[in-house]
Write an enzyme that holds these catalytic residues in place. Structure first.
Site, PDB file in Angstrom:
ATOM      1  CD  GLU A   1      38.893  47.135  42.656  1.00 49.78           C
ATOM      2  OE1 GLU A   1      38.852  45.668  41.775  1.00 49.78           O
ATOM      3  OE2 GLU A   1      39.718  48.098  42.301  1.00 49.78           O
TER       4      GLU A   1
ATOM      5  CD  GLN B   1      44.342  49.818  34.498  1.00 47.19           C
ATOM      6  OE1 GLN B   1      43.473  48.798  33.245  1.00 47.19           O
ATOM      7  NE2 GLN B   1      44.284  50.208  35.409  1.00 47.19           N
TER       8      GLN B   1
HETATM    9 ZN   LIG Z   1      38.829  44.387  37.787  1.00 46.32          ZN
END
Ligand SMILES: [Zn+2]
Length: 295
Positions: A263, A171
């Site tokens: 998203e 990340q």
């Molecule tokens: Zn994701």
């Protein structure tokens, strides 16, 4: 005599101006420091090679999915986890109220920019090994994931899972890569950080880190961008994912609440009851948890 007075006045004004400018820049620094908080700690920021930087095209969306990190229904069905499928008890009458839920349930743990992954958070990573590689996510969600992919298939829709679990280092890498790419476009660090934080979750604030988030695409469309919502898979997921315990985590029109841009490919496991409740009441996880805390 008069001349000295004028000069004194001028000097005085100059002083006031300098104090104003200096104090303002000090306040500016302080706000930034608060905003960046721990993310700014130097150890969190690794050096990223230029060849790893995003292209202009990739900056616009989340880019193409890495072929080696995608998993089909066949892959997912190969796992042994299906045997442990245990259906969540839904109330018989179909009516679910807030009282049904426990805010401390692992399924509805809230992870976002304000709520990073709790230090004592524990879960077991389930690994599904395939010829390409291995897919990891919280093992407790695998049975329902299998059910969902199977049901989609029966409706003629192919779901492809990509990058389910990402560790903290991954990340950080993704986050820094995007910041650096924006800085190459003449943005200041502050601007680059802000734009990046809207598109990539801040390290420590990602649901991918606890194995409860899945990015889902389809065989004919493997880009993580808004266009996915118009595919059969995007439409099917928006309509049916809640039946299997998964919610569209960052919906359109709720960006100010989630802090993340729309998203259509990112789904979060919350369990069937919570997913149904949020779907029917048009709630994000942020709103749902807030309602539970104030009940
Ligand atoms: Zn994701």
């Amino acid at each position: 005599m008069k001349k000295t007075l004028k000069i004194r006045k001028l000097l005085c004004m100059l002083c006031v101006c300098i104090i104003f400018i200096v104090s303002n820049s000090f306040i500016y620094e302080q706000i930034n420091a608060d905003e960046f908080s721990s993310a700014l700690q130097s150890e969190d920021f690794e050096i990223i090679e230029d060849e790893d930087l995003l292209t202009d095209e990739e900056l616009k969306d989340h880019g193409e999915v890495d072929e080696e990190e995608t998993f089909t229904l066949d892959d997912v069905m190969k796992s042994d986890y299906s045997a442990s499928a245990e259906d969540e008890d839904l109330p018989k009458d179909g009516e679910i109220g807030l009282d049904y839920f426990d805010v401390n349930d692992w399924k509805i743990v809230l992870i976002n920019k304000q709520h990073s992954v709790p230090e004592d958070y524990e879960f077991t990573l389930g690994t599904i090994k395939t010829s390409k590689g291995s897919m990891k996510c919280d093992e407790r969600i695998i049975p329902e994931l299998q059910q969902m992919m199977q049901a989609a298939k029966e409706d003629g829709v192919t779901l492809v899972i990509c990058s389910p679990y990402r560790d903290y280092e991954r990340q950080i890498y993704l986050f820094n890569r995007k910041i650096k790419a924006y800085m190459k476009k003449q943005m200041s660090y502050l601007e680059a950080y802000r734009v990046t934080a809207q598109a990539v979750t801040v390290p420590g604030a990602s649901e991918h880190q606890i194995g409860l988030a899945l990015d889902i695409v389809t065989d004919t469309y493997q880009s993580l961008n808004e266009g996915f919502e118009d595919t059969d898979a995007g439409k099917w997921l928006a309509q049916h994912s809640y039946e299997y315990g998964f919610i569209l985590r960052y919906p359109k029109g709720k960006e100010d609440i989630t802090g993340i841009s729309y998203e259509p490919w990112h789904f979060r496991y919350v369990g069937k009851a919570a997913a149904q409740y949020m779907y029917e009441n048009d709630l994000t996880l942020e709103e749902f948890v807030a309602d539970l805390q104030s009940k």
